[in-house]
Design an enzyme around this catalytic site. Structure first.
Site, PDB file in Angstrom:
ATOM      1  N   ARG A 123       0.649  -1.127   0.119  1.00 34.91           N
ATOM      2  CA  ARG A 123      -0.038  -0.075  -0.105  1.00 34.91           C
ATOM      3  C   ARG A 123       0.950   1.351   0.054  1.00 34.91           C
ATOM      4  NH1 ARG A 123      -4.171   1.120   4.753  1.00 34.91           N
ATOM      5  NH2 ARG A 123      -2.327   1.580   5.828  1.00 34.91           N
TER       6      ARG A 123
ATOM      7  N   THR B 171      -0.723   7.656  -0.974  1.00 37.61           N
ATOM      8  CA  THR B 171      -2.088   7.633  -1.638  1.00 37.61           C
ATOM      9  C   THR B 171      -2.923   6.665  -0.975  1.00 37.61           C
ATOM     10  OG1 THR B 171      -1.325   5.852  -3.083  1.00 37.61           O
ATOM     11  CG2 THR B 171      -0.897   8.342  -3.954  1.00 37.61           C
TER      12      THR B 171
ATOM     13  N   ASP C 150       1.418  -2.516  12.336  1.00 38.70           N
ATOM     14  CA  ASP C 150       1.634  -2.876  10.893  1.00 38.70           C
ATOM     15  C   ASP C 150       2.043  -4.768  10.874  1.00 38.70           C
ATOM     16  OD1 ASP C 150       3.052  -3.833   8.539  1.00 38.70           O
ATOM     17  OD2 ASP C 150       3.093  -1.666   8.008  1.00 38.70           O
TER      18      ASP C 150
ATOM     19  N   ASP D 116       5.436  -5.755   9.426  1.00 33.25           N
ATOM     20  CA  ASP D 116       6.480  -5.352  10.306  1.00 33.25           C
ATOM     21  C   ASP D 116       6.617  -6.053  11.402  1.00 33.25           C
ATOM     22  OD1 ASP D 116       7.675  -3.292   8.429  1.00 33.25           O
ATOM     23  OD2 ASP D 116       6.815  -1.900   9.321  1.00 33.25           O
TER      24      ASP D 116
HETATM   25  C1  PRP Z   1      -1.027  -4.071   4.634  1.00 33.96           C
HETATM   26  C2  PRP Z   1      -1.738  -5.246   5.126  1.00 33.96           C
HETATM   27  C3  PRP Z   1      -2.593  -5.250   3.729  1.00 33.96           C
HETATM   28  C4  PRP Z   1      -2.798  -3.866   3.471  1.00 33.96           C
HETATM   29  C5  PRP Z   1      -4.203  -3.283   4.122  1.00 33.96           C
HETATM   30  O1  PRP Z   1       0.199  -4.270   3.796  1.00 33.96           O
HETATM   31  O2  PRP Z   1      -0.877  -6.378   5.279  1.00 33.96           O
HETATM   32  O3  PRP Z   1      -1.922  -6.119   2.745  1.00 33.96           O
HETATM   33  O4  PRP Z   1      -1.725  -3.012   3.951  1.00 33.96           O
HETATM   34  O5  PRP Z   1      -4.444  -2.194   3.873  1.00 33.96           O
HETATM   35  P1  PRP Z   1      -5.786  -1.756   2.767  1.00 33.96           P
HETATM   36  O6  PRP Z   1      -6.902  -2.389   3.092  1.00 33.96           O
HETATM   37  O7  PRP Z   1      -5.720  -0.208   3.103  1.00 33.96           O
HETATM   38  O8  PRP Z   1      -5.159  -1.984   1.233  1.00 33.96           O
HETATM   39  P2  PRP Z   1       1.464  -3.374   3.613  1.00 33.96           P
HETATM   40  O9  PRP Z   1       1.288  -2.528   2.461  1.00 33.96           O
HETATM   41  O10 PRP Z   1       1.775  -2.676   4.879  1.00 33.96           O
HETATM   42  O11 PRP Z   1       2.486  -4.472   3.209  1.00 33.96           O
HETATM   43  P3  PRP Z   1       3.284  -5.301   3.785  1.00 33.96           P
HETATM   44  O12 PRP Z   1       2.473  -6.693   4.097  1.00 33.96           O
HETATM   45  O13 PRP Z   1       4.381  -5.902   3.063  1.00 33.96           O
HETATM   46  O14 PRP Z   1       3.754  -5.122   5.108  1.00 33.96           O
END
Ligand code: PRP
Length: 193
Positions: free
Chosen positions: A88, A92, A184, A187
């Protein structure tokens, strides 16, 4: 869930808890899969049992979705795993696709999209878009914590995809994090926070 959310929980414990919760969610998410009758021979005779007859594909959204795979594998060790990479964009909040090695046509009957966090819903919607474009006919979404905003967006975009969750939290904050949530998930799982 309390231990998973607790900020003092270290990555090792966090991964263990994620695996346990995934096993419980897997029980719910697979309850309506088709089974067929099989005859089992015990040391004393024969008895009928049931065997899963649908091919299940696990589709973890990288990275955090990886934490749910083991829990599903406990229940169905032969499930195929197809990874989809989405992150994400922090500015944005839009999902950005970076990995997809799905084969030319679907090799499974049911796809279980795995991602512990359903925040704005953008990543989950994008993952299901990819699977539908691929030709997947039956899809389920399995998460751990969701914000009401994410559920609303996901069910509007994909009303045919059932959602299985362990908890629905209060809201999203201005950064798009689930409150109170757990922070997160990626993380905390991989020790990169
Ligand atoms: C997080 C989570 C989801 C997403 C949720 O991933 O694991 O995939 O954000 O957010 P959304 O519903 O608003 O799309 P992230 O982008 O942090 O990546 P990661 O799993 O690699 O940490």
């Amino acid at each position: 869930m309390g231990l998973l959310r607790d900020q003092r929980t270290d990555p090792k414990k966090f991964r263990e808890l994620m695996r346990e919760i995934a096993s419980l969610l897997a029980y719910e998410a697979t309850a309506d899969l088709a089974t067929e009758e099989v005859t089992i021979t015990t040391p004393l005779g024969q008895v009928s049992g049931r065997r899963l007859c649908e091919r299940v594909g696990l589709v973890p959204i990288l990275r955090a979705g990886l934490g749910l795979v083991e829990g599903f594998w406990n229940l169905m060790p032969n499930a195929e795993v197809w990874h989809i990479g989405l992150f994400r964009d922090q500015r944005t909040l839009q999902p950005v696709a970076y990995y997809n090695r799905l084969p030319v046509s679907p090799t499974v009957d049911v796809c279980m999209v795995l991602d512990p966090m359903l925040a704005t819903g953008g990543s989950a919607v994008a993952a299901v878009d990819i699977l539908k474009e691929w030709g997947a006919s039956r899809i389920k979404f399995v998460g751990v914590i969701a914000a009401p905003e994410g559920i609303q967006r996901f069910t509007s975009a994909h009303p045919d995809v059932p959602v299985y969750l362990a908890a629905v939290d209060e809201r999203l904050d201005e950064m798009g994090f689930i409150v109170p949530g757990l922070g997160d998930a990626g993380d905390r799982m991989f020790g990169t926070g």
